[in-house]
Write a protein that holds these residues in place. Structure first.
Motif: not given
Length: 401
Positions: A70-84
């Motif tokens: 069961m999902v109760d949390k996540v890790m979210v990665y945020i890229p920088g400028t010009t990146d994906r």
């Protein structure tokens, strides 16, 4: 006619994928789902122009679900400028293999100007108060959407950065993605991660970011109660030529405290600024950090309860303008070992990335532990820009963060 049509399609692809940076680990990520923002119901998507080059505004999110828990949390990665997300596929592979809960690489409408350039634009404003406001509002534009950057102008009449429609900002895109994942995985707990209004439940989400993304992570921790924050090569906000006692958002109380890790290259041009900002976070009570610690070669376990830095040279395959800056997170710039058969071992995948991924919580660190044997405390500042290879200091083809 066919050849003409094919040529137009090719030119279109080149315009959207202007950086030509390869992603190197996507094929090796277990259970990888690539989901375009448009698939989740996001509309009004525009490409992003930085330094005259165009980048796709509908680049894929990366989603990695490691198990049937069961999902109760996540890790979210945020890229920088010009990146994906795909350009940090080696980092995301390591993170997803480390955690027993889902990892997301978010595709969002990042600000169309790198960190150093935005600092300079904010510094062009008439007074200190406006400069301080500008440093704050840049994050609001990216996270919630707004037109601050589009309504403030350089001397040549160009906007600081383009307007971010709220539906394309980080908050809305993440909310839409969580709803989409709930729809595709009913009864697995994804509904616990967003509200009835579609807004992310911040306290269940840890954020990791590189460069511009690292600044957004810190700002999220300042303005919201998040699960934790991992800052790679950032934050890089600077109040240029401001009096020493000038307070910016990073000096104010943080809603999220003692839930951060940080990692950077000691050779990147803005490293001293990054360490200054980590120190400001310490003074603000957001963290209880000591001096940054060297990872040496990164081949032994490291303790990420204080910020970490590396002086390992970037990978010789790097196509990035700011090679040291990219070496901490961008696939083709990460230092690696290679066998004669072509198999590669990316230097930070074994100990460094897993440590910053898991040690963001105060519980993970407990009382301050000394660094692992072999790690070295910073005894002097990294090389000055004048001491660096002048080739590395040439103007970037991309507008680096």
């Amino acid at each position: 006619m066919f050849l003409k049509t094919a040529a137009l399609v090719l030119l279109s692809i080149l315009a959207i994928r202007a950086d030509n940076t390869p992603n190197l680990c996507s094929d090796d990520i277990t259970n990888l789902q690539r989901i375009a923002p448009s698939e989740t119901g996001v509309t009004n998507i525009s490409n992003i122009t930085v330094g005259g080059e165009s980048y796709s505004g509908d680049a894929d999110h990366f989603v990695m679900i490691p198990n049937d828990n069961m999902v109760d949390k996540v890790m979210v990665y945020i890229p920088g400028t010009t990146d994906r997300p795909e350009l940090s596929s080696c980092l995301l592979k390591s993170v997803s293999e480390t955690l027993d809960y889902p990892t997301i690489g978010i595709s969002y409408a990042y600000l169309s100007s790198g960190d150093k350039f935005r600092n300079g634009k904010c510094a062009s404003l008439p007074n200190i108060d406006e400069q301080v406001e500008c440093l704050d509002e840049q994050h609001v534009d990216a996270i919630d959407g707004g037109d601050y950057g589009a309504t403030h102008f350089k001397d040549d009449g160009s906007a600081f950065w383009v307007e971010i429609p709220p539906e394309n900002a980080l908050t809305a895109r993440l909310g839409k993605l969580l709803e989409y994942l709930d729809e595709k995985n009913p009864g697995m707990g994804w509904n616990n991660l967003y509200s009835s209004k579609g807004e992310p439940k911040w306290s269940r989400i840890a954020f990791m970011g590189h460069s511009q993304g690292a600044g957004h992570v810190a700002y999220l921790g300042k303005t919201r109660k998040i699960l934790g924050g991992v800052m790679i090569s950032g934050p890089q906000d600077e109040c240029i030529d401001c009096p020493a006692d000038t307070k910016t958002w990073i000096d104010e109380p943080f809603m999220t405290r003692n839930a951060y890790t940080a990692f950077a290259s000691g050779d990147e041009p803005l490293y001293n600024l990054q360490t200054e900002n980590w120190g400001r976070m310490t003074t603000a009570g957001a963290v209880n950090w000591g001096e940054p610690t060297s990872i040496d070669f990164g081949l032994d376990p490291v303790n990420a309860c204080d910020p970490l830095f590396t002086n390992v040279k970037f990978g010789n395959t790097s196509t990035c303008g700011g090679k040291e800056h990219c070496s901490t997170a961008i696939d083709d710039s990460i230092p690696f070992l290679e066998k004669t058969d072509g198999e590669k071992f990316y230097l930070y995948e074994k100990h460094v990335w897993p440590s910053i991924t898991t040690q963001y919580s105060s519980e993970a660190c407990g009382k301050k532990e000394s660094a692992k044997k072999g790690a070295k405390k910073a005894s002097k500042s990294p090389k000055s820009e004048e001491e660096k290879d002048p080739f590395i200091q040439k103007a970037f083809k991309r507008e680096a963060d």
